[in-house]
Design an enzyme around this catalytic site. Structure first.
Site, PDB file in Angstrom:
ATOM      1  N   CYS A 100       0.868  -1.174   0.000  1.00  0.00           N
ATOM      2  CA  CYS A 100       0.000   0.000   0.000  1.00  0.00           C
ATOM      3  C   CYS A 100       0.904   1.222   0.000  1.00  0.00           C
ATOM      4  O   CYS A 100       2.041   1.159  -0.443  1.00  0.00           O
ATOM      5  CB  CYS A 100      -0.950  -0.016   1.199  1.00  0.00           C
ATOM      6  SG  CYS A 100      -0.125   0.142   2.800  1.00  0.00           S
ATOM      7  N   ARG A 101       0.429   2.333   0.507  1.00  0.00           N
ATOM      8  CA  ARG A 101       1.228   3.552   0.503  1.00  0.00           C
ATOM      9  C   ARG A 101       2.368   3.480   1.517  1.00  0.00           C
ATOM     10  O   ARG A 101       3.512   3.766   1.201  1.00  0.00           O
ATOM     11  CB  ARG A 101       0.324   4.757   0.797  1.00  0.00           C
ATOM     12  CG  ARG A 101       1.060   6.075   0.810  1.00  0.00           C
ATOM     13  CD  ARG A 101       0.085   7.243   1.017  1.00  0.00           C
ATOM     14  NE  ARG A 101       0.831   8.465   1.230  1.00  0.00           N
ATOM     15  CZ  ARG A 101       1.232   8.913   2.413  1.00  0.00           C
ATOM     16  NH1 ARG A 101       0.960   8.218   3.506  1.00  0.00           N
ATOM     17  NH2 ARG A 101       1.907  10.035   2.528  1.00  0.00           N
TER      18      ARG A 101
END
Length: 97
Positions: A64-65
């Site tokens: 993810c981020r």
């Protein structure tokens, strides 16, 4: 167990395809930057397990981020019977550094 960015980049450079990448970010985040793989936003993961079933016995590296949502996805996948799920430490923020 977490996967490191250095490990992922090394495996990419070596052309290894013995793992599956899973991006659990939102569409707009993926449009900005991604390293490929299957895209299933975290909020849709529970409803999309059938899409991932063919990879149940493979190594899955979730990203993810920053690594927080992918850690949640890792746990969801483990609870659903996926055995070899790894979270990408630091996510795309670390990857882009």
């Amino acid at each position: 167990m977490e996967a490191t960015v250095a490990e992922l980049k090394r495996r990419e450079q070596e052309g290894k395809d013995d793992y599956v990448l899973l991006d659990v970010r939102e569409d707009y985040e993926r449009a900005e930057f991604n390293v490929g793989g299957i895209h299933v936003p975290l909020g849709q993961l529970s409803m999309s397990m059938d899409k991932l079933t063919p990879y149940r016995n493979q190594e899955i590296i979730v990203y993810c981020r920053s690594g927080k949502r992918s850690a949640m996805a890792q746990e969801l996948l483990r609870q659903s019977g996926f055995k070899n799920v790894r979270n990408l430490e630091g996510g795309m923020l670390a990857y882009q550094e």
